[in-house]
Design a protein around this motif. Structure first.
Motif, PDB file in Angstrom:
ATOM      1  N   ILE A   1       0.877  -1.173   0.000  1.00  0.00           N
ATOM      2  CA  ILE A   1       0.000   0.000   0.000  1.00  0.00           C
ATOM      3  C   ILE A   1       0.917   1.227   0.000  1.00  0.00           C
ATOM      4  CG2 ILE A   1      -1.853   1.223   1.220  1.00  0.00           C
ATOM      5  CD1 ILE A   1      -2.731  -1.597   0.551  1.00  0.00           C
TER       6      ILE A   1
ATOM      7  N   THR B   1       3.924  -1.142   3.700  1.00  0.00           N
ATOM      8  CA  THR B   1       3.655   0.238   3.297  1.00  0.00           C
ATOM      9  C   THR B   1       4.986   0.942   3.016  1.00  0.00           C
ATOM     10  OG1 THR B   1       3.656   0.954   5.601  1.00  0.00           O
ATOM     11  CG2 THR B   1       1.517   0.438   4.635  1.00  0.00           C
TER      12      THR B   1
ATOM     13  N   GLU C   1       2.549   4.835   0.434  1.00  0.00           N
ATOM     14  CA  GLU C   1       2.493   6.074   1.228  1.00  0.00           C
ATOM     15  C   GLU C   1       2.780   7.259   0.305  1.00  0.00           C
ATOM     16  OE1 GLU C   1       5.375   5.072   4.212  1.00  0.00           O
ATOM     17  OE2 GLU C   1       3.809   4.423   5.604  1.00  0.00           O
TER      18      GLU C   1
ATOM     19  N   ALA D   1      -5.253   4.652   2.646  1.00  0.00           N
ATOM     20  CA  ALA D   1      -4.099   3.747   2.786  1.00  0.00           C
ATOM     21  C   ALA D   1      -4.193   2.985   4.104  1.00  0.00           C
ATOM     22  CB  ALA D   1      -2.801   4.554   2.727  1.00  0.00           C
ATOM     23  N   GLU D   2      -4.527   3.723   5.160  1.00  0.00           N
ATOM     24  CA  GLU D   2      -4.640   3.106   6.494  1.00  0.00           C
ATOM     25  C   GLU D   2      -5.794   2.104   6.529  1.00  0.00           C
ATOM     26  OE1 GLU D   2      -5.420   4.927  10.811  1.00  0.00           O
ATOM     27  OE2 GLU D   2      -4.068   6.102   9.561  1.00  0.00           O
TER      28      GLU D   2
ATOM     29  N   ALA E   1      -4.831  -1.025   4.508  1.00  0.00           N
ATOM     30  CA  ALA E   1      -3.825  -1.832   5.211  1.00  0.00           C
ATOM     31  C   ALA E   1      -4.488  -2.611   6.348  1.00  0.00           C
ATOM     32  CB  ALA E   1      -2.713  -0.929   5.746  1.00  0.00           C
TER      33      ALA E   1
END
Ligand SMILES: O=C(O)c1cccc(C(=O)CC[C@H]2O[C@@H](n3cnc4c(=O)[nH]cnc43)[C@H](O)[C@@H]2O)c1
Length: 214
Positions: A75, A128, A77, A112-113, A116
């Motif tokens: 994923i 990440t 960042e 993203a969070e 994940a």
């Protein structure tokens, strides 16, 4: 509900993501083609057809040794143009330092969070970091070593993310790159690419997207 545009490089990736997502109204998966230029052009064109809220670049990718393994899911960042700049006396100057813009686009931190967390709950091995976009697939240990030294947070490379993100940025849309690792980066040994496993992982990413965004 947020309207999401997902760009994959090739049809096999599109089909894998769509198997996971199923029939939903707010998510469209389109083919970006291979490489950042075609990906940027096709994403920009796709964005004219609807009022999207978010853009994702999804597909298989290469993982840097000791930072990712085949079957992992990356994923982003940040989405980084890994070779956009100038060589200068043995060093590399990214376009930021040349004063021509930026070679990175920061990924949407919230999605993203969420991705994940969801994929980890599903038992996937999530990593990440930076995902590099390159026009040339890395094919030697020397280039791989140079890239991890240049981008210390890089876990994966692929060929479309920064192009997709550049089109999204023109419309101020948030962007996320998701890559399932099909191969380790280094000398080109296509027979060692596990595309089947990587596509199965992409299907799980599609399911996670459906559960989070529909
Ligand atoms: O041969 C197949 O069945 C097949 C199925 C799905 C995808 C492919 C591709 O070759 C996709 C090309 C796409 O993959 C990315 N990629 C994968 N590994 C790397 C890498 O080590 N370095 C850079 N890019 C990589 C890339 O985004 C390509 O567009 C084949």
């Amino acid at each position: 509900m947020a309207k999401i545009l997902i760009m994959t490089a090739v049809e096999a990736e599109k089909e894998a993501v769509e198997r996971g997502i199923g029939e939903v109204e707010n998510i469209n998966v389109e083919i970006a083609g291979v490489g950042p230029a075609q990906a940027a052009a096709r994403t920009a064109f796709a964005l004219t057809s609807d009022n999207y809220d978010m853009v994702m670049s999804i597909g298989i990718g290469g993982g840097f040794k000791n930072r990712a393994e085949i079957g992992d899911i990356m994923i982003s960042e940040r989405l980084v143009a890994g070779d956009l700049g100038a060589e200068s006396k043995g060093s590399f100057l990214p376009i930021d330092e040349l004063g021509f813009g930026s070679n990175e686009i920061v990924a949407d931190a919230t999605s993203a969070e969420q991705m994940a967390k969801k994929l980890t709950e599903k038992g996937e091995k999530v990593r990440t970091g930076a995902v590099l976009t390159l026009s040339t697939v890395t094919g030697t240990e020397e280039t791989a070593t140079m890239l991890v030294q240049r981008f210390t947070d890089a876990c994966a490379e692929a060929m479309e993310g920064f192009g997709v993100a550049s089109a999204a940025a023109e419309k101020d849309l948030p962007v996320l790159e998701v890559r399932s690792i099909s191969n380790l980066i280094g000398p080109r040994e296509k027979e060692n690419w596990n595309i089947k496993e990587a596509l199965a992982t992409l299907e799980k990413a599609g399911l996670a997207i459906k559960e989070l965004f529909t």
